[in-house]
Design an enzyme around this catalytic site. Structure first.
Site, mmCIF file in Angstrom:
data_model
loop_
_atom_site.group_PDB
_atom_site.id
_atom_site.type_symbol
_atom_site.label_atom_id
_atom_site.label_comp_id
_atom_site.label_asym_id
_atom_site.label_seq_id
_atom_site.Cartn_x
_atom_site.Cartn_y
_atom_site.Cartn_z
ATOM 1 N N SER A 278 0.835 -1.187 0.000
ATOM 2 C CA SER A 278 0.000 0.000 0.000
ATOM 3 C C SER A 278 0.876 1.247 0.000
ATOM 4 C CB SER A 278 -0.958 -0.044 1.202
ATOM 5 O OG SER A 278 -1.995 0.896 1.060
ATOM 6 N N LYS A 282 4.374 2.026 -2.299
ATOM 7 C CA LYS A 282 4.827 3.184 -3.064
ATOM 8 C C LYS A 282 6.283 3.475 -2.711
ATOM 9 C CE LYS A 282 0.341 5.343 -1.909
ATOM 10 N NZ LYS A 282 -0.559 4.786 -2.893
ATOM 11 N N GLN A 324 -7.913 6.873 -7.165
ATOM 12 C CA GLN A 324 -7.122 7.955 -6.591
ATOM 13 C C GLN A 324 -6.267 8.613 -7.672
ATOM 14 O OE1 GLN A 324 -4.312 6.981 -3.363
ATOM 15 N NE2 GLN A 324 -5.078 8.781 -2.311
ATOM 16 N N GLU A 332 -3.534 13.602 1.289
ATOM 17 C CA GLU A 332 -3.594 12.467 2.213
ATOM 18 C C GLU A 332 -2.393 12.422 3.148
ATOM 19 O OE1 GLU A 332 -4.235 7.607 2.169
ATOM 20 O OE2 GLU A 332 -4.403 8.750 0.307
ATOM 21 N N TRP A 375 -9.990 1.473 -5.986
ATOM 22 C CA TRP A 375 -9.272 2.651 -5.497
ATOM 23 C C TRP A 375 -7.788 2.618 -5.865
ATOM 24 C CZ3 TRP A 375 -10.436 7.311 -4.348
ATOM 25 C CH2 TRP A 375 -9.574 8.109 -3.611
ATOM 26 N N HIS A 411 -6.998 -6.169 1.085
ATOM 27 C CA HIS A 411 -5.853 -5.312 0.798
ATOM 28 C C HIS A 411 -4.651 -5.760 1.632
ATOM 29 C CE1 HIS A 411 -3.694 -1.846 -0.489
ATOM 30 N NE2 HIS A 411 -3.875 -1.117 0.597
#
Length: 460
Positions: A278, A282, A324, A332, A375, A411
């Site tokens: 998640s 990144k 997103q 965020e 998402w 997730h």
């Protein structure tokens, strides 16, 4: 009569739709069902996405309680930025022409050509591509992620028990941070190792050490108000241009520096991988892109800011997708440089996209592990990584990059049907075995003609 009235009343009451297992059930901007079918529970991962997962798994799911502060952005009209020109060096020490300190950005709705230099020169050799990579790295730092500092003036390390301590000093300031190492029950020292952001979410491979890297300690990611907090900013100042992901990549490099200084840690520093899921996925991709000593990058469900491309996500959003985008993500957490804020509403002027970020890893190993959660932008991720894969194809090592997008799971819950794929990449890049890593699969298709107007050369 009364019974007939109540029967008619029941018929008049609308039946509320329910989301299926693995479907979305909430989040900012979500207008669909907010309840789940029987046997499933709605779990919130962040303010923007909630998912129906089997009730038996709900208690062990990763759920975020981070609150997002309000954030206002205005559309910028400038299409140039100034920064002191820097010389760049390609792989193997090739000398590359530096980008000018001030450049003019031109709108391009398609994904940027990986094989054309910013000045228009075509890339025809592997050495020239290494210069293109150096150029893309500088552009990404300049406009999105912030400047990545090199090794600090002083760096020492010590090892005790399973804890590695790293001490860094710069301009009269100093910091210290630690990582913990879990050694495998099989194999022979020095061991290959995977650095896991927040410990990682992947099962520990046989014969491979796992290094628990507390990236939040290096740069906080609580909300936008946590910008400039963490060990990195204690050393370089809270106003440093680096966003959190660049700061984390700096921290990963210092861990590898320390491992090189301390052979007693029993880690083979020529066989280092990195992973995260998640938001940490990144970060893992950014670390793999910027740190060339990482031989295998394993980003998991990284979505926007990771394996998705800004341009494709903006397009899908315009078509009604719940996805997103760049303009949303900056509100965020402080993952990016504040410079990026000026470009999120004019993405086409960016001289790169995230296929460019992934291409910085080539020809080293990259295995992108994705989900099909809306998402995360699964179509954007697949299209983006399809474009990135061309870098490995041009270098003649197409099987050094793999992509696997499998849904129907929570997730960051690694599914068993991706295990053999992960094992193949680990065995090839960390254990030196000959395995089949020609893996590129998704339930979606990539419309390459919509996003790619360039061809893949065979680099000499």
């Amino acid at each position: 009569m009364a019974s007939r009235f109540f029967a008619l009343l029941l018929l008049a009451i609308p039946i509320q739709a329910q989301s299926p297992v693995w479907g979305q059930c909430g989040g900012i901007g979500w207008s669909g069902p907010t309840t789940c079918v029987g046997g499933a529970t709605c779990v919130s991962y962040n303010p923007y996405y909630s998912q129906c997962i089997p009730s038996t798994q709900a208690s062990s799911s990763i759920a975020s309680t981070t609150l997002v502060t309000s954030f206002t952005t205005t559309t910028a009209t400038r299409t140039s930025a100034s920064t002191p020109p820097a010389s760049s060096t390609g792989a193997g020490g090739a000398t590359c022409s530096a980008l000018p300190g001030s450049i003019t950005l031109r709108s391009n709705a398609k994904l940027n050509d990986l094989f054309t230099m910013f000045n228009g020169d075509k890339v025809t050799t592997k050495d020239k591509f290494s210069c293109r990579q150096a150029e893309m790295s500088e552009l990404i730092q300049r406009y999105e992620l912030g400047t990545l500092p090199g090794r600090p003036s002083t760096l020492t390390a010590s090892f005790s028990g399973n804890t590695l301590t790293i001490n860094c000093g710069e301009a009269g300031k100093s910091i210290s941070f630690t990582v913990t190492i879990t050694y495998p029950s099989s194999g022979t020292a020095p061991y290959p190792a995977i650095i896991g952001y927040g410990g990682g979410s992947l099962p520990a491979p046989a014969g491979v050490a796992m290094i628990n890297f507390n990236n939040d300690n290096i740069a906080a990611q609580v909300n936008t108000g946590s910008r400039g907090q963490g060990k990195f900013y204690d050393l370089y100042g809270s106003s440093h241009s680096a966003g959190a992901m660049t700061a984390w990549a700096w921290g990963v490099s210092r861990v590898i520096d320390a491992l090189e200084l301390v052979p007693g840690a029993r880690i083979d520093t020529t066989k280092i991988g990195v992973t995260g899921c998640s938001r940490n996925g990144k970060g893992a991709m950014v670390a793999g892109a910027f740190e060339k000593r990482i031989v295998l990058t394993l980003p998991q469900e990284s979505g926007a800011g990771g394996s998705a491309c800004w341009r494709i996500s903006d397009y899908l959003k315009s078509q009604g997708a719940n996805i997103q985008t760049a303009s949303e993500i900056i509100g965020e957490d402080p993952w990016f440089s504040t410079t990026f804020n000026s470009y999120v509403n004019q993405v086409p002027v960016l001289p790169f996209d995230h296929h460019s970020l992934a291409a910085l890893i080539a020809p080293r190993g990259l295995f992108v592990i994705d989900n099909n959660i809306d998402w995360l932008g699964p179509q954007s991720c697949f299209g983006c990584m399809t474009a990135a894969h061309m870098a490995w194809q041009a270098l003649g090592v197409s099987d050094h990059m793999g992509y696997s997008q499998i849904g129907a799971h929570a997730h960051c819950a690694f599914p068993s049907n991706q295990q053999s794929q992960l094992t193949a990449f680990v065995q090839k890049f960390l254990l030196g075995q000959s395995t089949n890593t020609a893996i590129f699969q998704s339930d979606f298709s990539a419309n390459q003609s919509q996003w790619i107007d360039w061809t893949t050369p065979t680099l000499s």
